[in-house]
Design a protein around this motif. Structure first.
Motif, PDB file in Angstrom:
ATOM      1  N   ASN A 125      -3.857   6.841   7.140  1.00  0.00           N
ATOM      2  CA  ASN A 125      -4.699   6.176   6.140  1.00  0.00           C
ATOM      3  C   ASN A 125      -4.017   4.940   5.562  1.00  0.00           C
ATOM      4  O   ASN A 125      -4.634   3.890   5.415  1.00  0.00           O
ATOM      5  N   GLY A 126      -2.742   5.091   5.216  1.00  0.00           N
ATOM      6  CA  GLY A 126      -2.012   3.974   4.612  1.00  0.00           C
ATOM      7  C   GLY A 126      -1.855   2.799   5.553  1.00  0.00           C
ATOM      8  O   GLY A 126      -2.072   1.641   5.179  1.00  0.00           O
ATOM      9  N   ASP A 159      -2.359   5.219  -3.814  1.00  0.00           N
ATOM     10  CA  ASP A 159      -3.407   6.210  -3.603  1.00  0.00           C
ATOM     11  C   ASP A 159      -3.301   7.303  -4.663  1.00  0.00           C
ATOM     12  O   ASP A 159      -2.227   7.845  -4.910  1.00  0.00           O
ATOM     13  N   VAL A 161       0.866  -1.177   0.000  1.00  0.00           N
ATOM     14  CA  VAL A 161       0.000   0.000   0.000  1.00  0.00           C
ATOM     15  C   VAL A 161       0.905   1.231   0.000  1.00  0.00           C
ATOM     16  O   VAL A 161       1.798   1.345   0.838  1.00  0.00           O
ATOM     17  N   ASN A 191       0.858   5.307   0.259  1.00  0.00           N
ATOM     18  CA  ASN A 191       0.043   6.459   0.614  1.00  0.00           C
ATOM     19  C   ASN A 191       0.889   7.421   1.434  1.00  0.00           C
ATOM     20  O   ASN A 191       1.583   6.984   2.357  1.00  0.00           O
ATOM     21  N   ASP A 223      -4.577  10.252  -4.605  1.00  0.00           N
ATOM     22  CA  ASP A 223      -4.520  11.593  -4.031  1.00  0.00           C
ATOM     23  C   ASP A 223      -3.303  11.742  -3.125  1.00  0.00           C
ATOM     24  O   ASP A 223      -3.425  11.857  -1.914  1.00  0.00           O
ATOM     25  N   ILE A 224      -2.128  11.707  -3.741  1.00  0.00           N
ATOM     26  CA  ILE A 224      -0.894  11.816  -2.977  1.00  0.00           C
ATOM     27  C   ILE A 224      -0.161  13.085  -3.385  1.00  0.00           C
ATOM     28  O   ILE A 224       0.162  13.289  -4.551  1.00  0.00           O
ATOM     29  N   SER A 240       2.505   9.521  -9.273  1.00  0.00           N
ATOM     30  CA  SER A 240       1.986   8.168  -9.499  1.00  0.00           C
ATOM     31  C   SER A 240       2.435   7.595 -10.835  1.00  0.00           C
ATOM     32  O   SER A 240       2.782   6.426 -10.936  1.00  0.00           O
ATOM     33  N   SER A 277      -8.513   5.583  -4.799  1.00  0.00           N
ATOM     34  CA  SER A 277      -8.648   6.467  -3.656  1.00  0.00           C
ATOM     35  C   SER A 277      -8.764   5.579  -2.434  1.00  0.00           C
ATOM     36  O   SER A 277      -9.831   5.046  -2.137  1.00  0.00           O
ATOM     37  N   ILE A 278      -7.659   5.389  -1.749  1.00  0.00           N
ATOM     38  CA  ILE A 278      -7.612   4.439  -0.648  1.00  0.00           C
ATOM     39  C   ILE A 278      -8.584   4.821   0.462  1.00  0.00           C
ATOM     40  O   ILE A 278      -9.281   3.973   0.991  1.00  0.00           O
ATOM     41  N   ILE A 279      -8.675   6.086   0.799  1.00  0.00           N
ATOM     42  CA  ILE A 279      -9.553   6.463   1.888  1.00  0.00           C
ATOM     43  C   ILE A 279     -11.023   6.161   1.555  1.00  0.00           C
ATOM     44  O   ILE A 279     -11.763   5.653   2.384  1.00  0.00           O
TER      45      ILE A 279
END
Length: 104
Positions: free
Chosen positions: A21-22, A65, A14, A16, A67-68, A73, A93-95
């Motif tokens: 969150n990560g 993610d 993962v 992030n 949104d980093i 990315s 979007s991981i969150i």
């Protein structure tokens, strides 16, 4: 894939830039019997993948993610594809994903 049992033991990374969150997302994956690690940066993700290859313990999937703030990315995907062409890369979007799946 019909159940998370079919994914048991799968090695996942993962990525992030938000530590909370990560790490929460990686923890959620581990509760579902996946072998999940967490990287907070592009460089750390690349190094972790490179080290895993050297140990012959390649990641099967890298979740990045979308949104980093401090991560390119596209650049990371390019680097990881060159490092391991069998690697599955997923940008999400991981969150939002994490919020949609309850943790038992």
């Amino acid at each position: 894939i019909e159940s998370t049992e079919e994914l048991s033991g799968l090695k996942v990374l993962v990525v992030n830039d938000n530590k909370e969150n990560g790490s929460a997302f990686a923890k959620m994956l581990r509760k579902r019997s996946l072998n999940a690690d967490f990287a907070i940066s592009e460089n750390q993700a690349y190094e972790m993948c490179e080290d895993a290859i050297k140990r012959d313990e390649n990641y099967s999937i890298v979740l990045i993610d979308v949104d980093i703030d401090n991560l390119d990315s596209v650049s990371l995907i390019d680097k990881l594809n060159k490092l391991d062409d069998n690697l599955t890369l997923i940008i999400l979007s991981i969150i939002l994903f994490a919020l949609s799946i309850p943790i038992p």
